[in-house]
Write a protein that holds these residues in place. Structure first.
Motif, mmCIF file in Angstrom:
data_model
loop_
_atom_site.group_PDB
_atom_site.id
_atom_site.type_symbol
_atom_site.label_atom_id
_atom_site.label_comp_id
_atom_site.label_asym_id
_atom_site.label_seq_id
_atom_site.Cartn_x
_atom_site.Cartn_y
_atom_site.Cartn_z
ATOM 1 N N ASN A 205 14.776 -14.187 6.789
ATOM 2 C CA ASN A 205 14.735 -15.360 7.658
ATOM 3 C C ASN A 205 13.566 -15.317 8.636
ATOM 4 O OD1 ASN A 205 17.112 -16.048 6.359
ATOM 5 N ND2 ASN A 205 18.048 -16.881 8.209
ATOM 6 N N ASP A 206 13.187 -14.129 9.073
ATOM 7 C CA ASP A 206 12.021 -14.016 9.958
ATOM 8 C C ASP A 206 10.768 -14.555 9.261
ATOM 9 O OD1 ASP A 206 13.548 -12.921 11.951
ATOM 10 O OD2 ASP A 206 12.909 -10.847 11.595
ATOM 11 N N ASN A 209 11.048 -18.404 8.744
ATOM 12 C CA ASN A 209 10.806 -19.095 10.015
ATOM 13 C C ASN A 209 9.318 -19.084 10.358
ATOM 14 O OD1 ASN A 209 13.491 -19.813 10.585
ATOM 15 N ND2 ASN A 209 13.927 -17.813 11.480
ATOM 16 N N TYR A 212 7.303 -21.962 8.627
ATOM 17 C CA TYR A 212 7.430 -23.300 9.206
ATOM 18 C C TYR A 212 6.846 -23.388 10.616
ATOM 19 C CZ TYR A 212 10.328 -25.142 5.441
ATOM 20 O OH TYR A 212 10.774 -25.596 4.217
ATOM 21 N N ALA A 213 6.740 -22.265 11.314
ATOM 22 C CA ALA A 213 6.323 -22.264 12.720
ATOM 23 C C ALA A 213 4.857 -22.662 12.881
ATOM 24 C CB ALA A 213 6.556 -20.884 13.327
ATOM 25 N N GLY A 271 20.755 -21.752 6.750
ATOM 26 C CA GLY A 271 19.566 -22.533 7.064
ATOM 27 C C GLY A 271 18.986 -23.210 5.839
ATOM 28 N N TYR A 273 15.647 -24.067 4.156
ATOM 29 C CA TYR A 273 14.209 -23.804 4.134
ATOM 30 C C TYR A 273 13.536 -24.447 2.930
ATOM 31 C CZ TYR A 273 15.297 -20.251 7.656
ATOM 32 O OH TYR A 273 15.714 -19.601 8.797
#
Length: 372
Positions: A205-206, A209, A212-213, A271, A273
């Protein structure tokens, strides 16, 4: 002379000591001529060796024959020993590489390094069952002892740790420090594969994320996010076209991102993604439909290809996967009509992925959406 063959400039004529052969000529701009025989070999070697790991990995999963798995695993493991340490910035002013003028990269330049990393990640996933092979463990542990490696590779856990740290997480790290970059979608595709292949939390997940960041780093060596959301909303127009002058390059965004999209299709954690669920992303599959020439080719506009040529931008397989993955009926219809048109107005003969479960059924599904 005395049993030695002396060439034009002495016994060092044509010799590359690793820093290039220097014949002694100076260009008008003051730069010394440097011919990189070894550098060129290095480039060709890396483009060759990652593909050969992939060949063994494919042979292994297609046939189940362990001899292919062992051969691929030995190659992959040796690459994992050294891959994290590669950094070509020191050589930026000596040799031309695929770094787009930035000087950054791992083995061959930050653009083509993305293809190497992507191939290695896919091979790591395919070869994963081999970490339990006792014969492989024996081979790798003996080599580790001879080489004095810190990881003794005497267990399946230690072999996987080498692959995980040396290929999976190392490739992701290269996306965050600029050694892997290039056209939009390339680092995102590499990171997406790394997220799925590492297969554990919080790492998965890191990484997802991060993709997308929005990055707040310097964009060169500190990249704190993959800018997926920012790029989709700020650089892709309402027609689904990116901001490159060339339609072919805009299609490469889609082809690169499809690697990430297909990887996240396997994600089962918390989540959402999946980019196929983002309307702006799925819209990117439609502008190529509107610029078709005679329903078969695209105009060669911008800085791609050669003058006065026409090609079909993007592999049909990318659109086939999008059709199968999206639930958006509007875009499903547009994609189906595009696939049907470029295939010569027929539903047979599509080049499906080898793992497509029911190609005949897929052809029937496409025909349901086609305007005939």
């Amino acid at each position: 002379e005395n049993g030695k063959v002396l060439w034009q400039g002495g016994d060092m004529w044509g010799v590359d000591d690793g820093w290039g052969y220097r014949p002694g000529r100076i260009y008008t701009d003051g730069l010394e001529e440097r011919i990189g025989y070894i550098a060129r070999y290095h480039y060709e070697f890396w483009m060759w060796v990652y593909s050969k790991v992939g060949t063994f990995a494919d042979a292994y999963i297609y046939t189940g024959d362990i001899k292919y798995g062992r051969a691929g695993a030995v190659l992959l493991d040796r690459i994992a020993d050294i891959w994290p340490s590669f950094d070509m910035y020191y050589f930026r002013n000596m040799f031309l590489n695929t770094h787009g003028g930035s000087g950054y990269g791992a083995a061959v330049g930050r653009i083509n390094d993305s293809y190497i990393a992507r191939g290695l990640l896919q091979s790591t996933d395919k070869l994963y069952p081999m970490v339990e092979d006792e014969e492989l463990i024996r081979i790798l542990s003996e080599d580790a002892e001879k080489s004095g490696l810190e990881n003794d590779k005497k267990s399946s856990e230690s072999v996987w740790r080498n692959w995980e740290e040396g290929v999976v997480l190392a490739s992701y790290k290269m996306c965050t420090d600029g050694r892997i970059n290039g056209n939009f979608g390339q680092p995102q595709g590499v990171a997406g594969l790394a997220a799925i292949v590492v297969g554990k939390q919080p790492e998965t997940n890191d990484i997802l994320n991060w993709i997308y960041a929005t990055s707040t780093g310097n964009g060169k060596t500190v990249i704190t996010g993959g800018n997926l959301n920012a790029t989709l909303f700020n650089r892709v127009d309402r027609d689904g076209m990116g901001d490159e002058a060339s339609p072919r390059y805009n299609t490469s965004w889609l082809s690169n991102l499809s690697t990430f999209a297909d990887a996240t299709a396997m994600y089962t954690g918390e989540g959402d993604y999946q980019p196929y669920n983002i309307p702006k992303f799925i819209k990117m599959y439609t502008p190529q439909i509107d610029i078709l020439i005679q329903n078969s080719k695209h105009p060669n506009v911008g800085d791609a290809g050669s003058v006065a040529t026409v090609t079909l931008n993007g592999a049909t397989a990318v659109w086939l996967q999008a059709f199968a993955s999206t639930d958006n009926e509007e875009y499903k219809k547009k994609i189906a009509n595009y696939i049907y048109t470029v295939n010569g107005n027929k539903t047979t003969g599509y080049k499906y992925d080898i793992f497509t479960k029911d190609p005949e059924s897929a052809e029937e599904d496409i025909l349901k959406y086609v305007d005939t």
